[in-house]
Motif scaffolding. Structure first.
Motif, PDB file in Angstrom:
ATOM      1  N   ASP A  38       1.309  -1.573   0.199  1.00 30.91           N
ATOM      2  CA  ASP A  38       0.010   0.325   0.245  1.00 30.91           C
ATOM      3  C   ASP A  38       0.718   1.581   0.222  1.00 30.91           C
ATOM      4  N   THR A  47      -6.661   9.448  -5.588  1.00 32.79           N
ATOM      5  CA  THR A  47      -7.213   8.824  -5.892  1.00 32.79           C
ATOM      6  C   THR A  47      -6.642   6.798  -5.575  1.00 32.79           C
ATOM      7  N   PRO A  48      -7.476   6.255  -4.953  1.00 28.75           N
ATOM      8  CA  PRO A  48      -6.937   4.218  -4.859  1.00 28.75           C
ATOM      9  C   PRO A  48      -6.874   3.705  -5.818  1.00 28.75           C
ATOM     10  N   CYS A 106     -11.026  -3.871  -0.006  1.00 32.10           N
ATOM     11  CA  CYS A 106     -11.160  -1.962   0.356  1.00 32.10           C
ATOM     12  C   CYS A 106     -11.731  -2.349   1.250  1.00 32.10           C
ATOM     13  N   LEU A 111     -11.628   1.825   2.174  1.00 33.39           N
ATOM     14  CA  LEU A 111     -12.212   2.530   0.803  1.00 33.39           C
ATOM     15  C   LEU A 111     -13.108   2.506   0.283  1.00 33.39           C
ATOM     16  N   VAL A 114     -13.092   3.099  -6.013  1.00 36.04           N
ATOM     17  CA  VAL A 114     -11.590   2.784  -6.241  1.00 36.04           C
ATOM     18  C   VAL A 114     -11.213   2.542  -7.632  1.00 36.04           C
TER      19      VAL A 114
END
Length: 297
Positions: A38, A47-48, A106, A111, A114
């Motif tokens: 990560d 933004t992931p 996620c 999150l 994504v």
């Protein structure tokens, strides 16, 4: 005449040097554990971007040349998919489970939305992530991939027989020794990129490759590609002998509004031609990221 060892053969192949991101084993509740990196982006609101790897590889082996460049814009996440590297061990391999694993990760990472990027098999799983978890996916970047693999009688026979062909390797791959070796494979900081890559390759068993290949032979997303409602980019590898470029371009045509980003590489271009592939993939991901802000679901 003696055959070259895997180590000596690998050393004849150009492997670009890049910083290997640190990672950790993450437990996905009720599913199992997998190895995750990560890498933070330039800001807390970056933004992931979840990256899914190719068949027989690991998250890092497919994406390690790209992580640093991508992290200048995105928060970059990789994981080992089921039966690959330090990914989840289960009785069976399914692309549906792989997609659910992405959603579970996620959730663990907190999150909500994504962009999912996938290379080859990872591109197939990325399609399924949208199919199974549309509220999670803000965009797709699909590289060197297709919507179907059994396109002619030769391919149909090949995929149909793959599961049976790999049965002999099943006992090895599920032994405690093999699982322990897989979990230790990426635990060491590499001093030599070739040695590290060899450990990554060896962390996935022949049984795993056979099972995943058989699952790919059953994949067919064409009936629902036209319903994809997020910005999508297709990175087409023009010199690809594994997935012909016409299939990659056909995939793009079936997804409403998909952009095409051609790159003159072969199927292993994500690593072996990284200096060409990475800028093009970054362009595709940036295009998706820019479009998602104005994209109405």
């Amino acid at each position: 005449m003696a055959l070259p060892s895997p180590r000596s053969a690998l050393r004849r192949v150009y492997m670009p040097w890049a910083r290997i991101p640190d990672g950790r084993v993450v437990e996905l509740p009720g599913r199992g554990s997998t190895y995750v990196t990560d890498t933070p982006g330039p800001s807390a609101g970056s933004t992931p971007l979840v990256l899914l790897h190719a068949l027989g590889c690991t998250g890092l082996l497919t994406w390690y040349p790209a992580v640093e460049a991508l992290s200048r814009r995105f928060r970059v996440i990789t994981l080992d998919q089921r039966w690959h590297g330090q990914g989840i061990r289960s009785d069976e391999f399914s692309l549906r489970d792989c997609a659910d694993d992405v959603a579970a990760l996620c959730d663990v990472l907190g999150l909500d939305r994504v962009v999912v990027g996938g290379y080859s098999m990872g591109g197939v799983v990325a399609q399924r992530v949208w199919r199974q978890h549309p509220d999670l996916v803000a965009g797709l970047v699909l590289a060197a991939t297709s919507d179907r693999f059994r396109n002619n009688p030769v391919e149909q026979g090949f995929f149909a027989g793959m599961g049976a062909t790999m049965l002999a390797a099943r006992g090895i791959s599920r032994s405690r020794t093999a699982v322990r070796a897989a979990r230790n494979a990426t635990g060491l900081r590499p001093t030599d990129i070739h040695d590290w890559a060899l450990r990554e390759l060896r962390s996935t068993s022949p049984w795993a490759v056979g099972q995943a290949l058989s699952a790919l032979g059953n994949h067919h997303s064409q009936p629902w590609l036209g319903r994809i409602d997020v910005p999508t980019a297709v990175v087409a590898t023009l010199g690809d002998r594994v997935i012909p470029v016409d299939r990659q371009l056909a995939l793009a045509r079936r997804i409403p509004g998909a952009t095409v980003h051609e790159v003159p590489t072969g199927h292993a271009g994500c690593v072996l031609q990284a200096e060409v592939f990475v800028p093009r993939f970054l362009e595709a991901a940036a295009t998706v990221d820019a479009r998602r802000r104005d994209f109405s679901r």
